[in-house]
Design a protein around this motif. Structure first.
Motif, mmCIF file in Angstrom:
data_model
loop_
_atom_site.group_PDB
_atom_site.id
_atom_site.type_symbol
_atom_site.label_atom_id
_atom_site.label_comp_id
_atom_site.label_asym_id
_atom_site.label_seq_id
_atom_site.Cartn_x
_atom_site.Cartn_y
_atom_site.Cartn_z
ATOM 1 N N THR A 1 0.941 -1.276 -0.110
ATOM 2 C CA THR A 1 0.105 -0.017 0.097
ATOM 3 C C THR A 1 0.874 1.364 -0.081
ATOM 4 O OG1 THR A 1 -0.092 0.454 2.336
ATOM 5 C CG2 THR A 1 -1.720 -1.067 1.492
ATOM 6 N N GLY A 2 2.300 0.983 0.063
ATOM 7 C CA GLY A 2 3.098 2.253 0.350
ATOM 8 C C GLY A 2 3.373 2.686 1.559
ATOM 9 N N VAL B 1 1.855 -3.073 14.583
ATOM 10 C CA VAL B 1 0.485 -3.251 14.103
ATOM 11 C C VAL B 1 -0.290 -2.298 14.626
ATOM 12 C CG1 VAL B 1 -1.499 -4.846 14.235
ATOM 13 C CG2 VAL B 1 0.914 -5.957 14.059
ATOM 14 N N ALA B 2 0.074 -1.771 15.950
ATOM 15 C CA ALA B 2 -0.975 -0.586 16.211
ATOM 16 C C ALA B 2 -0.780 0.564 15.478
ATOM 17 C CB ALA B 2 -0.657 -0.500 17.744
ATOM 18 N N ILE B 3 0.516 0.846 15.278
ATOM 19 C CA ILE B 3 0.917 2.074 14.491
ATOM 20 C C ILE B 3 0.252 1.978 13.056
ATOM 21 C CG2 ILE B 3 2.875 3.280 13.443
ATOM 22 C CD1 ILE B 3 4.487 2.831 16.336
ATOM 23 N N SER B 4 0.616 0.810 12.648
ATOM 24 C CA SER B 4 0.074 0.619 11.350
ATOM 25 C C SER B 4 -1.169 0.627 10.878
ATOM 26 C CB SER B 4 0.604 -0.850 10.824
ATOM 27 O OG SER B 4 2.016 -0.987 10.757
ATOM 28 N N LEU B 5 -2.229 0.000 11.932
ATOM 29 C CA LEU B 5 -3.516 0.235 11.835
ATOM 30 C C LEU B 5 -4.202 1.531 12.139
ATOM 31 C CD1 LEU B 5 -4.232 -3.576 12.981
ATOM 32 C CD2 LEU B 5 -4.161 -2.519 10.661
ATOM 33 N N ASP B 6 -3.650 2.250 12.918
ATOM 34 C CA ASP B 6 -3.947 3.811 13.149
ATOM 35 C C ASP B 6 -3.912 4.789 12.025
ATOM 36 O OD1 ASP B 6 -5.021 5.326 15.122
ATOM 37 O OD2 ASP B 6 -3.190 6.589 15.317
ATOM 38 N N ASN B 7 -3.162 4.022 10.917
ATOM 39 C CA ASN B 7 -2.721 5.095 9.721
ATOM 40 C C ASN B 7 -4.100 4.987 8.875
ATOM 41 O OD1 ASN B 7 -1.882 5.378 6.950
ATOM 42 N ND2 ASN B 7 -0.294 6.057 7.848
ATOM 43 N N SER B 8 -4.864 5.995 8.527
ATOM 44 C CA SER B 8 -6.038 5.675 7.746
ATOM 45 C C SER B 8 -5.902 5.666 6.382
ATOM 46 C CB SER B 8 -6.825 7.268 7.761
ATOM 47 O OG SER B 8 -6.064 8.242 7.338
ATOM 48 N N MET B 9 -4.560 6.118 5.972
ATOM 49 C CA MET B 9 -4.068 5.740 4.616
ATOM 50 C C MET B 9 -4.161 4.196 4.180
ATOM 51 S SD MET B 9 -0.636 6.096 2.270
ATOM 52 C CE MET B 9 -0.047 4.714 3.466
ATOM 53 N N LEU B 10 -3.466 3.500 5.150
ATOM 54 C CA LEU B 10 -3.127 2.045 4.967
ATOM 55 C C LEU B 10 -4.472 1.336 5.335
ATOM 56 C CD1 LEU B 10 -1.234 -0.374 5.376
ATOM 57 C CD2 LEU B 10 -1.235 -0.408 7.516
ATOM 58 N N ARG B 11 -5.404 1.723 6.088
ATOM 59 C CA ARG B 11 -6.651 1.045 6.341
ATOM 60 C C ARG B 11 -7.556 1.111 5.223
ATOM 61 N NH1 ARG B 11 -6.872 3.936 10.903
ATOM 62 N NH2 ARG B 11 -8.825 4.850 10.455
ATOM 63 N N GLY C 1 -12.028 -3.690 2.269
ATOM 64 C CA GLY C 1 -12.644 -3.645 0.893
ATOM 65 C C GLY C 1 -12.053 -4.167 -0.345
ATOM 66 N N ALA C 2 -10.678 -4.015 -0.224
ATOM 67 C CA ALA C 2 -9.885 -4.647 -1.453
ATOM 68 C C ALA C 2 -9.796 -5.982 -1.484
ATOM 69 C CB ALA C 2 -8.499 -3.877 -1.069
ATOM 70 N N GLY C 3 -9.856 -6.325 -2.650
ATOM 71 C CA GLY C 3 -9.445 -7.883 -2.943
ATOM 72 C C GLY C 3 -10.534 -8.775 -2.131
ATOM 73 N N ARG C 4 -11.725 -8.660 -1.872
ATOM 74 C CA ARG C 4 -12.551 -9.337 -1.274
ATOM 75 C C ARG C 4 -12.817 -10.715 -2.071
ATOM 76 N NH1 ARG C 4 -15.961 -7.217 2.239
ATOM 77 N NH2 ARG C 4 -15.667 -5.163 1.477
ATOM 78 N N LEU C 5 -12.890 -11.504 -1.092
ATOM 79 C CA LEU C 5 -13.156 -12.929 -1.607
ATOM 80 C C LEU C 5 -14.282 -13.375 -0.730
ATOM 81 C CD1 LEU C 5 -12.643 -15.529 -3.301
ATOM 82 C CD2 LEU C 5 -10.967 -16.090 -1.451
ATOM 83 N N SER D 1 -15.066 -10.474 6.035
ATOM 84 C CA SER D 1 -15.087 -9.721 5.366
ATOM 85 C C SER D 1 -14.353 -10.102 3.996
ATOM 86 C CB SER D 1 -14.587 -8.258 5.572
ATOM 87 O OG SER D 1 -13.212 -8.475 6.064
ATOM 88 N N GLY D 2 -13.576 -11.115 4.273
ATOM 89 C CA GLY D 2 -12.958 -11.653 3.001
ATOM 90 C C GLY D 2 -12.089 -10.599 2.252
ATOM 91 N N ASP D 3 -11.579 -9.713 2.905
ATOM 92 C CA ASP D 3 -10.809 -8.683 1.913
ATOM 93 C C ASP D 3 -9.337 -8.756 2.560
ATOM 94 O OD1 ASP D 3 -11.062 -7.496 4.533
ATOM 95 O OD2 ASP D 3 -12.304 -5.578 3.867
ATOM 96 N N VAL D 4 -8.437 -7.861 2.025
ATOM 97 C CA VAL D 4 -7.147 -7.718 2.373
ATOM 98 C C VAL D 4 -6.958 -7.535 3.763
ATOM 99 C CG1 VAL D 4 -4.929 -6.713 1.853
ATOM 100 C CG2 VAL D 4 -6.341 -7.258 0.038
ATOM 101 N N HIS D 5 -7.722 -6.628 4.341
ATOM 102 C CA HIS D 5 -7.685 -6.256 5.766
ATOM 103 C C HIS D 5 -7.870 -7.433 6.587
ATOM 104 C CE1 HIS D 5 -9.281 -4.844 9.706
ATOM 105 N NE2 HIS D 5 -8.270 -4.127 9.512
#
Length: 200
Positions: free
Chosen positions: A50-51, A113-123, A128-132, A177-181
């Motif tokens: 995701t950058g 993980v906490a720092i990463s998931l607190d980033n709105s750009m990452l979330r 919703g991406a790559g939903r299976l 949710s079946g997504d990348v998250h």
């Protein structure tokens, strides 16, 4: 470790070989150590896609800690030669407090993980991406992390126990949710579960 265990178990079944209890527990430890360094690296790689390079570099730093711990356990960073037919090639090294080492590594990972998931750009790029969908995942016989992220409660360690897994209790994370998250979160929860299994 996973492939070599499958080979050893095939030989043991053919030979009617009973693996000692301690070796079965040590096999679980090695398998979970393998899961740890892979899941930590995968979480970082997902974030990197995701950058969000911060998580990638930090997870690979943590992975390096795990690889060095593997070297102390088996003499090989990737745990090669840890399994042998009839058991394992090494006992736990004298003086190694594996629980304390893993608790420190897990605390480090949890902070990333906490720092990463607190980033709105990452979330925003994971949710919703790559939903299976569950029905498609089931129809294709999906297993592992992807299955559990698509609401399929499947885990071979629990459903078809081997080594010493039948004697242990552990959570199997399942997301709907079946997504990348969801796939990222299954990996995060499995890191935590692996540490718990090793502690047992």
């Amino acid at each position: 470790i996973g492939h070599s265990l499958a080979y050893c178990q095939a030989l043991e079944a053919l030979a009617g070989c009973e693996v000692p209890l301690r070796a079965r527990y040590l096999r679980v430890i090695l398998l979970e150590m393998e899961r740890l360094y892979n899941h930590v690296a995968d979480f970082g790689a997902i974030c990197n896609d995701t950058g969000f390079a911060f998580a990638h570099s930090q997870c690979f730093r943590i992975r390096e800690r795990l690889l060095r711990l593997n070297k102390r356990l088996t003499g090989n960073r990737l745990l090669r030669d840890g399994m042998v037919p009839g058991g394992v090639d090494h006992d736990l090294p004298a003086g190694l407090n594996l629980t304390a080492e893993l608790e420190a590594i897990l605390a480090d990972f949890n902070e990333v993980v906490a720092i990463s998931l607190d980033n709105s750009m990452l979330r925003d790029r994971l949710e919703g991406a790559g939903r299976l969908a569950q029905n498609i995942a089931a129809g294709h016989g999906v297993l592992g992390v992807v299955a559990r992220a698509s609401n399929l409660d499947i885990d071979v360690r629990r459903d078809h126990p081997f080594a010493a897994y039948g004697d242990l209790s552990f959570p199997v994370p399942v997301y709907d949710s079946g997504d990348v998250h969801a796939r990222a979160m299954v990996r995060v929860e499995e890191v935590r579960a692996s540490v718990q299994i090793i502690q047992q």
